[in-house]
Design a protein around this motif. Structure first.
Motif, PDB file in Angstrom:
ATOM      1  N   LEU A   2      -0.382  20.477  65.754  1.00 57.55           N
ATOM      2  CA  LEU A   2       0.057  21.870  65.837  1.00 57.55           C
ATOM      3  C   LEU A   2      -0.666  22.575  66.979  1.00 57.55           C
ATOM      4  O   LEU A   2      -1.860  22.367  67.196  1.00 57.55           O
ATOM      5  N   PHE A   3       0.098  23.406  67.683  1.00 55.22           N
ATOM      6  CA  PHE A   3      -0.448  24.183  68.791  1.00 55.22           C
ATOM      7  C   PHE A   3       0.022  25.624  68.681  1.00 55.22           C
ATOM      8  O   PHE A   3       1.194  25.888  68.407  1.00 55.22           O
ATOM      9  N   GLN A  35      13.760  24.251  68.280  1.00 55.98           N
ATOM     10  CA  GLN A  35      13.559  24.789  66.936  1.00 55.98           C
ATOM     11  C   GLN A  35      14.338  23.961  65.912  1.00 55.98           C
ATOM     12  O   GLN A  35      13.820  23.645  64.835  1.00 55.98           O
ATOM     13  N   ALA A  36      15.568  23.616  66.252  1.00 56.79           N
ATOM     14  CA  ALA A  36      16.391  22.812  65.341  1.00 56.79           C
ATOM     15  C   ALA A  36      15.780  21.433  65.106  1.00 56.79           C
ATOM     16  O   ALA A  36      15.894  20.878  64.010  1.00 56.79           O
ATOM     17  N   GLN A  37      15.096  20.896  66.103  1.00 58.25           N
ATOM     18  CA  GLN A  37      14.428  19.596  65.981  1.00 58.25           C
ATOM     19  C   GLN A  37      13.125  19.692  65.180  1.00 58.25           C
ATOM     20  O   GLN A  37      12.538  18.674  64.835  1.00 58.25           O
ATOM     21  N   GLY A  38      12.637  20.915  64.942  1.00 54.72           N
ATOM     22  CA  GLY A  38      11.384  21.101  64.222  1.00 54.72           C
ATOM     23  C   GLY A  38      10.154  21.057  65.111  1.00 54.72           C
ATOM     24  O   GLY A  38       9.032  21.113  64.603  1.00 54.72           O
ATOM     25  N   PHE A  56       3.984  25.189  67.860  1.00 56.95           N
ATOM     26  CA  PHE A  56       4.673  23.932  68.146  1.00 56.95           C
ATOM     27  C   PHE A  56       4.076  22.829  67.295  1.00 56.95           C
ATOM     28  O   PHE A  56       2.861  22.793  67.072  1.00 56.95           O
ATOM     29  N   ASP A  57       4.925  21.937  66.830  1.00 59.32           N
ATOM     30  CA  ASP A  57       4.518  20.767  66.055  1.00 59.32           C
ATOM     31  C   ASP A  57       5.036  19.544  66.807  1.00 59.32           C
ATOM     32  O   ASP A  57       6.214  19.193  66.700  1.00 59.32           O
ATOM     33  N   VAL A  58       4.154  18.944  67.598  1.00 60.59           N
ATOM     34  CA  VAL A  58       4.547  17.845  68.478  1.00 60.59           C
ATOM     35  C   VAL A  58       3.597  16.667  68.324  1.00 60.59           C
ATOM     36  O   VAL A  58       2.531  16.787  67.729  1.00 60.59           O
ATOM     37  N   ARG A  59       3.985  15.558  68.905  1.00 60.71           N
ATOM     38  CA  ARG A  59       3.226  14.312  68.782  1.00 60.71           C
ATOM     39  C   ARG A  59       1.819  14.413  69.387  1.00 60.71           C
ATOM     40  O   ARG A  59       0.841  13.977  68.810  1.00 60.71           O
ATOM     41  N   ASP A  60       1.746  15.003  70.614  1.00 61.06           N
ATOM     42  CA  ASP A  60       0.462  15.039  71.315  1.00 61.06           C
ATOM     43  C   ASP A  60       0.508  16.042  72.467  1.00 61.06           C
ATOM     44  O   ASP A  60       1.521  16.715  72.683  1.00 61.06           O
ATOM     45  N   ASN A  61      -0.598  16.124  73.214  1.00 62.16           N
ATOM     46  CA  ASN A  61      -0.701  17.037  74.354  1.00 62.16           C
ATOM     47  C   ASN A  61       0.385  16.776  75.391  1.00 62.16           C
ATOM     48  O   ASN A  61       0.935  17.718  75.975  1.00 62.16           O
ATOM     49  N   PRO A  88     -10.227  23.909  56.059  1.00 61.24           N
ATOM     50  CA  PRO A  88     -10.589  23.297  54.776  1.00 61.24           C
ATOM     51  C   PRO A  88     -10.335  24.198  53.565  1.00 61.24           C
ATOM     52  O   PRO A  88     -10.231  23.705  52.443  1.00 61.24           O
ATOM     53  N   SER A  89     -10.174  25.494  53.779  1.00 63.62           N
ATOM     54  CA  SER A  89      -9.895  26.406  52.664  1.00 63.62           C
ATOM     55  C   SER A  89      -8.398  26.640  52.447  1.00 63.62           C
ATOM     56  O   SER A  89      -8.027  27.373  51.530  1.00 63.62           O
ATOM     57  N   ALA A  90      -7.550  26.057  53.283  1.00 62.36           N
ATOM     58  CA  ALA A  90      -6.106  26.255  53.148  1.00 62.36           C
ATOM     59  C   ALA A  90      -5.613  25.683  51.825  1.00 62.36           C
ATOM     60  O   ALA A  90      -6.040  24.601  51.411  1.00 62.36           O
ATOM     61  N   ILE A  91      -4.715  26.403  51.152  1.00 63.35           N
ATOM     62  CA  ILE A  91      -4.197  25.931  49.866  1.00 63.35           C
ATOM     63  C   ILE A  91      -2.818  25.291  49.995  1.00 63.35           C
ATOM     64  O   ILE A  91      -2.344  24.669  49.059  1.00 63.35           O
ATOM     65  N   ARG A  92      -2.166  25.438  51.150  1.00 64.86           N
ATOM     66  CA  ARG A  92      -0.831  24.858  51.344  1.00 64.86           C
ATOM     67  C   ARG A  92      -0.963  23.481  51.970  1.00 64.86           C
ATOM     68  O   ARG A  92      -1.840  23.237  52.804  1.00 64.86           O
ATOM     69  N   ASP A  93      -0.079  22.575  51.589  1.00 69.25           N
ATOM     70  CA  ASP A  93      -0.105  21.209  52.110  1.00 69.25           C
ATOM     71  C   ASP A  93       0.829  20.973  53.283  1.00 69.25           C
ATOM     72  O   ASP A  93       0.759  19.950  53.928  1.00 69.25           O
ATOM     73  N   ASP A  94       1.719  21.937  53.565  1.00 64.98           N
ATOM     74  CA  ASP A  94       2.771  21.685  54.538  1.00 64.98           C
ATOM     75  C   ASP A  94       2.447  22.107  55.966  1.00 64.98           C
ATOM     76  O   ASP A  94       3.273  21.940  56.861  1.00 64.98           O
ATOM     77  N   ASP A  95       1.310  22.683  56.228  1.00 63.90           N
ATOM     78  CA  ASP A  95       0.896  23.126  57.567  1.00 63.90           C
ATOM     79  C   ASP A  95       1.904  24.046  58.221  1.00 63.90           C
ATOM     80  O   ASP A  95       2.056  24.046  59.430  1.00 63.90           O
ATOM     81  N   THR A  96       2.646  24.855  57.452  1.00 60.79           N
ATOM     82  CA  THR A  96       3.619  25.770  58.044  1.00 60.79           C
ATOM     83  C   THR A  96       3.061  27.162  58.159  1.00 60.79           C
ATOM     84  O   THR A  96       2.175  27.550  57.482  1.00 60.79           O
TER      85      THR A  96
END
Length: 96
Positions: A2-3, A35-38, A56-61, A88-96
């Motif tokens: 994530l960036f 956006q449609a690709q996620g 952005f949620d991408v493979r790498d830099n 480490p304090s985040a309660i959601r698992d989906d990183d959204t």
């Protein structure tokens, strides 16, 4: 990965109107496809500026670099990129 990406847009005032319209139409189509690709997860305007904050949620830099440099508005942008890690304090698992 994530960036957090901030994009400030500075289109020259003397850019011909037809060229400006073409660039903006291509930018919209390109960004909506990502956006449609996620890959472009979130986008927000910054009030009072021609700018946005995006996630952005991408493979790498390298993938992020390719995406950003492929933006039709890229030549007119100042871009700041910050890699994000799960807190480490985040309660959601989906990183959204």
């Amino acid at each position: 990965m994530l960036f957090h990406v901030t994009m400030d847009v500075n289109i020259p005032r003397d850019l011909p109107a037809d060229e400006r319209a073409d660039i903006l139409a291509r930018e919209k189509a390109y960004s909506q496809d990502l956006q449609a690709q996620g890959k472009w997860r979130h986008i927000w305007r910054i009030a009072g500026q021609y700018a946005n904050v995006s996630i952005f949620d991408v493979r790498d830099n390298d993938e992020l670099h390719d995406i950003l440099s492929g933006l039709p508005l890229f030549p007119f942008m100042d871009i700041a990129v910050t890699p994000l890690l799960r807190h480490p304090s985040a309660i959601r698992d989906d990183d959204t």
